[in-house]
Scaffold this motif. Sequence first.
Motif, PDB file in Angstrom:
ATOM      1  N   PHE A 444      79.970  52.458  28.767  1.00  0.00           N
ATOM      2  CA  PHE A 444      81.027  53.304  29.420  1.00  0.00           C
ATOM      3  C   PHE A 444      80.719  54.774  28.991  1.00  0.00           C
ATOM      4  CE2 PHE A 444      82.982  49.130  30.048  1.00  0.00           C
ATOM      5  CZ  PHE A 444      83.347  49.337  31.500  1.00  0.00           C
ATOM      6  N   GLY A 445      81.199  55.709  29.623  1.00  0.00           N
ATOM      7  CA  GLY A 445      81.347  57.072  29.478  1.00  0.00           C
ATOM      8  C   GLY A 445      82.856  57.621  29.721  1.00  0.00           C
ATOM      9  N   GLY A 446      83.162  59.033  29.850  1.00  0.00           N
ATOM     10  CA  GLY A 446      84.351  59.341  30.264  1.00  0.00           C
ATOM     11  C   GLY A 446      85.439  59.280  29.263  1.00  0.00           C
ATOM     12  N   GLY A 447      85.180  59.094  27.963  1.00  0.00           N
ATOM     13  CA  GLY A 447      85.809  58.909  26.801  1.00  0.00           C
ATOM     14  C   GLY A 447      86.053  57.766  26.105  1.00  0.00           C
ATOM     15  N   ILE A 448      85.660  56.681  26.934  1.00  0.00           N
ATOM     16  CA  ILE A 448      85.573  55.207  26.473  1.00  0.00           C
ATOM     17  C   ILE A 448      84.455  55.207  25.217  1.00  0.00           C
ATOM     18  CG2 ILE A 448      85.433  52.821  26.970  1.00  0.00           C
ATOM     19  CD1 ILE A 448      86.333  53.480  29.740  1.00  0.00           C
ATOM     20  N   GLN A 455      91.253  56.642  26.052  1.00  0.00           N
ATOM     21  CA  GLN A 455      90.682  55.728  26.754  1.00  0.00           C
ATOM     22  C   GLN A 455      90.159  54.333  26.322  1.00  0.00           C
ATOM     23  OE1 GLN A 455      90.149  59.017  26.553  1.00  0.00           O
ATOM     24  NE2 GLN A 455      90.586  59.920  28.291  1.00  0.00           N
ATOM     25  N   PHE A 456      89.498  54.699  25.005  1.00  0.00           N
ATOM     26  CA  PHE A 456      89.006  53.450  24.070  1.00  0.00           C
ATOM     27  C   PHE A 456      90.099  52.607  23.844  1.00  0.00           C
ATOM     28  CE2 PHE A 456      87.792  51.394  20.123  1.00  0.00           C
ATOM     29  CZ  PHE A 456      86.483  50.703  20.659  1.00  0.00           C
ATOM     30  N   ALA A 457      91.300  53.261  23.462  1.00  0.00           N
ATOM     31  CA  ALA A 457      92.367  52.387  22.993  1.00  0.00           C
ATOM     32  C   ALA A 457      93.187  51.656  24.104  1.00  0.00           C
ATOM     33  CB  ALA A 457      93.726  53.433  22.263  1.00  0.00           C
ATOM     34  N   TRP A 458      93.102  52.235  25.324  1.00  0.00           N
ATOM     35  CA  TRP A 458      93.464  51.418  26.595  1.00  0.00           C
ATOM     36  C   TRP A 458      92.626  50.266  26.840  1.00  0.00           C
ATOM     37  CZ3 TRP A 458      91.536  50.046  31.154  1.00  0.00           C
ATOM     38  CH2 TRP A 458      92.761  49.586  32.396  1.00  0.00           C
ATOM     39  N   MET A 459      91.125  50.529  26.710  1.00  0.00           N
ATOM     40  CA  MET A 459      90.249  49.671  27.045  1.00  0.00           C
ATOM     41  C   MET A 459      90.513  48.277  26.065  1.00  0.00           C
ATOM     42  SD  MET A 459      88.143  49.691  29.421  1.00  0.00           S
ATOM     43  CE  MET A 459      86.730  48.845  29.250  1.00  0.00           C
ATOM     44  N   TRP A 473      79.989  43.129  16.779  1.00  0.00           N
ATOM     45  CA  TRP A 473      78.842  44.060  16.167  1.00  0.00           C
ATOM     46  C   TRP A 473      78.923  45.308  16.589  1.00  0.00           C
ATOM     47  CZ3 TRP A 473      75.757  46.284  19.500  1.00  0.00           C
ATOM     48  CH2 TRP A 473      75.622  45.727  20.655  1.00  0.00           C
ATOM     49  N   ALA A 474      79.412  45.677  17.711  1.00  0.00           N
ATOM     50  CA  ALA A 474      79.806  46.961  18.030  1.00  0.00           C
ATOM     51  C   ALA A 474      80.898  47.753  17.695  1.00  0.00           C
ATOM     52  CB  ALA A 474      79.519  47.239  19.833  1.00  0.00           C
ATOM     53  N   GLU A 475      81.948  47.014  16.759  1.00  0.00           N
ATOM     54  CA  GLU A 475      82.947  47.707  16.460  1.00  0.00           C
ATOM     55  C   GLU A 475      82.572  48.678  15.396  1.00  0.00           C
ATOM     56  OE1 GLU A 475      86.155  47.218  17.172  1.00  0.00           O
ATOM     57  OE2 GLU A 475      85.687  45.517  18.593  1.00  0.00           O
ATOM     58  N   ARG A 476      83.578  49.622  15.086  1.00  0.00           N
ATOM     59  CA  ARG A 476      83.301  50.625  14.214  1.00  0.00           C
ATOM     60  C   ARG A 476      82.802  50.249  12.649  1.00  0.00           C
ATOM     61  NH1 ARG A 476      86.252  55.776  13.645  1.00  0.00           N
ATOM     62  NH2 ARG A 476      87.712  55.191  15.166  1.00  0.00           N
ATOM     63  N   TRP A 484      80.931  52.496  23.198  1.00  0.00           N
ATOM     64  CA  TRP A 484      80.476  52.479  24.769  1.00  0.00           C
ATOM     65  C   TRP A 484      80.254  51.171  25.441  1.00  0.00           C
ATOM     66  CZ3 TRP A 484      77.627  54.868  20.947  1.00  0.00           C
ATOM     67  CH2 TRP A 484      76.469  54.471  20.895  1.00  0.00           C
ATOM     68  N   HIS A 485      79.605  50.240  24.422  1.00  0.00           N
ATOM     69  CA  HIS A 485      79.046  48.799  25.006  1.00  0.00           C
ATOM     70  C   HIS A 485      80.202  47.868  24.941  1.00  0.00           C
ATOM     71  CE1 HIS A 485      75.854  46.058  25.591  1.00  0.00           C
ATOM     72  NE2 HIS A 485      76.449  45.434  24.761  1.00  0.00           N
TER      73      HIS A 485
END
Length: 490
Positions: A444-448, A455-459, A473-476, A484-485
Amino acid sequence: MSDRLPIPARRSRGGKHVAPRTAATPVVPSATPAPTGATDPAPTGATRSTTDRPRRAAHSAATPVVTLSHASSTASSTALAPTAGVPTDTAATRAVLHRGTQHRLHLLPRGGGLGARLAQGAVVAVLALALGGTVTAAASARAEQTQAAATAAEAAATARADVADAVGIADDVIEVSTAAQTEGEQAAVDVTRLAALETATAHLEALVDALDDPAEARDSAAASRSVTRDDADPSSVDAGTSVDAPAAGGTSGTPATGTDPATGTTAGTATPAPDAAAPTATPTAPAVTAVDATPTTVRSAAAEVSALAEEVRTSAEANRTAAAAAAAQAEADAAAAAEAARVAAEQAAQRAAWKASLLGYANGKIPASALCGVSFDASVQLRCDAAESLEQLNTAYVAAFGTNMTISDSYRSYAGQVACRRTKGWLCAAPGTSNHGTGVAIDFGGGIESFGTKQFAWMKANAGQFSWEHPSWAERGGSKPEAWHWEYVG
């Protein structure tokens, strides 16, 4: 001229004229010679001289007037008609005349003048008037009695008709009330309404039973009501029990079965078994006397029962309508649930089919015809169930942010994996092992694509509802942080 004294006329005690006695001595014949060859049939001593006739005529003027009927006068005239050479004025002929007319005499009052006769007439008139007045008074009294009897009979007939009309109205209303109570019980009408109707109906029946009308009319009305109640509610009388007839001389219209105040049992019916269901208590109607029971009070009570019955029927109709609507709604809900279940089952089957459809393809080797796109981005290609879920996730994202989601990468072919590895190095998986090669991963893009954005928090808060997850594995703090993944796990 006779040489003997005139013989006075004789009268009876009643004043009637009778023939005079004949003289004891022979009467000398008159000087007039008798016709030649004629003989006097009467005895010689019975003849009288014609010189006596004036004296008899003068004497007869004082005697009552004698009237003869036509037949006797004709007979006498015929009997006394003169015969040639035979004297007619003899004692024998007078005696014959007297005997022939004696039973036909009609005597007028003797003596007195015009005033006496007028007085007698006046007395007769007064007596006639008095007698007529008495007769008239008696006739008037009889006419008055007849009129009074007719008026009383008419009033009694009117009263009976009024009572019959009131009883008929009551019978009709009681029948309607019985039907309304049955409807109310079936339609679950409020028990308070039913109790009010039952009490008013019992009061109406008591008024009819106490109504001061002819016994035969009350018997007829009571029989009609009893038949109506039995027909309307056959279960109200226990099977095998008999209905008591009204006591002789008692008031008709009494309910078929009664309760003995001393024992509390129903007269004329078998005692129910201990395990039998207790009958519903009948409301007690107000006490009614013959003074209270009139056609007017019966009609008033009938109007009250009719109004309560109409309320119960209206409530029953409303309950039936509501029950029908509830049943229809329940049926519709059941149909909708069934339809939703059918659709869900179809969708599940379709997703399973879509998922299984790609199992035969190698990573990165899935043809475009086996993949599905999305409406908001023509470049996206995913496994069909993942694409459908992404459509739903985008709809929710638009509601939150007012714009479509931004997609930077979706299905990645084997050649694409090679190019990514060449340009991005370790950030891209080895060719043939990437989740993008199976059509279930999105970048994703657009802030996610950045940690800490709204946007990431909403996702993170909502994507899981649509079967999209951010792998650990893709977490911070993961082995390869990639905000984005996101992967489809449905």
